[in-house]
Design a protein around this motif. Structure first.
Motif, PDB file in Angstrom:
ATOM      1  N   THR A 187       0.849  -1.098  -0.091  1.00 21.36           N
ATOM      2  CA  THR A 187      -0.034  -0.054   0.082  1.00 21.36           C
ATOM      3  C   THR A 187       0.818   1.409   0.074  1.00 21.36           C
ATOM      4  OG1 THR A 187      -1.947  -0.983   1.056  1.00 21.36           O
ATOM      5  CG2 THR A 187      -1.884   1.251   1.196  1.00 21.36           C
ATOM      6  N   ALA A 217       1.122   3.939  -3.059  1.00 19.12           N
ATOM      7  CA  ALA A 217       1.277   5.305  -2.798  1.00 19.12           C
ATOM      8  C   ALA A 217       2.384   6.208  -3.560  1.00 19.12           C
ATOM      9  CB  ALA A 217       1.426   5.774  -1.271  1.00 19.12           C
ATOM     10  N   SER A 229      -3.918   6.581  -0.558  1.00 16.45           N
ATOM     11  CA  SER A 229      -3.658   5.195  -0.341  1.00 16.45           C
ATOM     12  C   SER A 229      -3.680   4.850   1.144  1.00 16.45           C
ATOM     13  CB  SER A 229      -2.401   4.978  -0.980  1.00 16.45           C
ATOM     14  OG  SER A 229      -2.411   4.646  -2.482  1.00 16.45           O
ATOM     15  N   SER A 264      -6.568   4.294   3.784  1.00 16.36           N
ATOM     16  CA  SER A 264      -7.183   3.025   3.433  1.00 16.36           C
ATOM     17  C   SER A 264      -6.570   2.103   4.415  1.00 16.36           C
ATOM     18  CB  SER A 264      -6.916   2.462   1.844  1.00 16.36           C
ATOM     19  OG  SER A 264      -7.669   1.192   1.881  1.00 16.36           O
ATOM     20  N   ALA A 271      -7.225   1.322  -2.366  1.00 16.98           N
ATOM     21  CA  ALA A 271      -6.409   2.118  -2.613  1.00 16.98           C
ATOM     22  C   ALA A 271      -5.932   2.056  -4.150  1.00 16.98           C
ATOM     23  CB  ALA A 271      -5.126   1.813  -1.788  1.00 16.98           C
ATOM     24  N   SER A 295      -7.927   4.930  -6.359  1.00 18.62           N
ATOM     25  CA  SER A 295      -7.598   6.086  -6.041  1.00 18.62           C
ATOM     26  C   SER A 295      -6.852   6.656  -7.389  1.00 18.62           C
ATOM     27  CB  SER A 295      -6.654   6.238  -5.017  1.00 18.62           C
ATOM     28  OG  SER A 295      -5.477   5.634  -4.958  1.00 18.62           O
TER      29      SER A 295
END
Length: 446
Positions: A33, A37, A56, A59, A125, A128
């Motif tokens: 994650t 990002a 991100s 989440s 995520a 996004s």
């Protein structure tokens, strides 16, 4: 990843080795994650960098809490009508023993649930990236909570929960081609059809502001994906997890080559962004298939995904939907390809004895894969669009036009990713009472 039925005499006992292995895999998936990002954060313009990172990171907070409260129960509890699960003992995770085993496996329930939690965190995520530059942070946070509840938790039950309709049908999804990537890609398309395009789409340059960040993010994703994929066998006793580990590397490397070859032929250059995107497309495509195919099959899947995903990212310009960072082109298309190609490349010698068309199994598995793929796609697309529309019509999904043009970082977070005011550091090295030369004075004024 679903529970198996075992006889009492054959009941497994806790394995310290498998438990440790799964905790390491869980940590690797968690790293994906933040890796995502950075991957997305480098692809946007400077004025949207922090917002992309935060979309991100948030989440990790929201989905973690929901998973504890009811998400795990909905996804993996006792089946209710093949659509959702429920187990009241798992609400709040308050009635689970420390050494209570996940049914049919040698790892504790706590280990299984935290491994699955990281999948649940990563999936929203992924969405996004399609919404960069234009979504209110509060609206996004609310969307994550609603989407995880209405879409992800039930779909995870369909695919991996005992009694879920896709699971019972025999749809193969080793680590998330349908539940994660098709689910997220379809959701991204549903939301962007509701909220519309960025200001300046197809007119203004919207190039990545930091390709080194993109490559860092891609590297972290690639690294974490070994836990994502190999860990999904929930143990390391029979070699299937090792096969998945190998195929993850093989397909990803092949996809990089496929994407770059297409890019060179089509656009005349091997780009860094293309290499990173190719890697992700290969990772996505092998995710559902890697336990069922051979390394040669993984090469084929990787090359096909690399080329077709590279072609698919251009569809947004043809059809006019603004998928900012190519979530649809990479995750939706890559997930579809990886899931459907199982019907051709499954050897019958990996995770199960199911063989695909090229190994004498006919098209039976292909049609099962189609049912899983298009069932998840349709539900996620419609449900996500409805959720986005509800938020858009109530609290509003988008920032104002002025805020979007000026930069969403400052508007939503009161920060900027980079501070250039002290660039060079000359003032810090100059005594406070020292005279400034004329030439230096002009530089300071500038």
């Amino acid at each position: 990843m679903a529970p198996a039925i075992t006889l009492a005499a054959d009941a497994p006992t806790l394995s310290a080795a498998n438990t440790g292995f799964m905790l390491i895999c869980t940590a690797l998936v968690m790293l994906m994650t933040p890796g995502l990002a950075f991957f997305y954060g480098g692809m946007v313009r400077v004025k949207s960098t922090l917002n992309m990172l935060m979309m991100s990171f948030i989440s990790l907070g929201i989905v973690t809490v929901l998973w504890v409260l009811y998400g795990f129960s909905v996804a993996f509890g006792d089946d209710k009508g093949s659509l959702v699960g429920w187990n009241s003992d798992w609400v709040g995770l308050s009635d689970i023993g420390l050494t209570e085993l996940w049914d049919g496996y040698t790892i504790p329930v706590f280990v299984f649930l935290v491994f699955q939690l990281m999948f649940a965190v990563l999936t929203p995520a992924l969405i996004s990236g399609a919404l960069a530059d234009r979504v209110k942070f509060t609206a996004w946070a609310l969307f994550i909570a609603l989407w995880a509840t209405v879409v992800y938790f039930p779909v995870a039950h369909w695919v991996w929960g005992a009694g879920g309709w896709a699971f019972e049908l025999g749809v193969i999804d080793f680590a998330g081609g349908t539940a994660v990537h098709i689910n997220a890609g379809a959701a991204a398309l549903g939301v962007i059809l509701v909220i519309g395009k960025r200001i300046g789409f197809k007119k203004d340059p919207m190039r990545p502001h930091s390709l080194p960040l993109v490559m860092l993010g891609a590297g972290l994703l690639w690294f974490g994906w070994f836990g994502f994929n190999a860990g999904s066998w929930l143990g390391n006793d029979d070699g299937v997890g090792a096969l998945m580990f190998v195929n993850t590397q093989v397909a990803t490397g092949a996809a990089v080559l496929g994407w770059l070859a297409y890019e060179k032929i089509r656009h005349g250059a091997f780009t860094t962004l293309g290499a990173a995107s190719g890697a992700v497309s290969g990772l996505v495509a092998i995710t559902p298939a890697g336990g069922a195919v051979s390394p040669l099959g993984a090469i084929a899947i990787g090359v096909i995904a690399g080329v077709l995903c590279a072609m698919a990212v251009g569809l947004k310009y043809k059809f006019g939907y603004d998928d900012s960072l190519d979530v649809v082109g990479v995750h939706l298309v890559g997930g579809i390809l990886g899931s459907l190609l199982i019907g051709f490349f499954a050897t019958g010698k990996g995770q199960s004895d199911v063989a695909g068309l090229f190994y004498g199994g006919g098209l039976d598995q292909f049609w099962k894969q189609c049912a899983g793929v298009f069932g998840v796609l349709a539900y996620s697309l419609v449900a996500s669009a409805v959720l986005a529309l509800l938020i858009h019509k109530t609290i509003g999904m988008r920032v104002s036009e002025d805020e979007e043009v000026a930069g969403i970082d400052q508007a939503e977070h009161a920060e900027t990713a980079y501070d250039f005011s002290g660039a060079g550091g000359g003032a810090a090295r100059t005594p406070a009472n020292a005279p400034i030369a004329p030439a230096e004075s002009k530089k300071v004024d500038a």
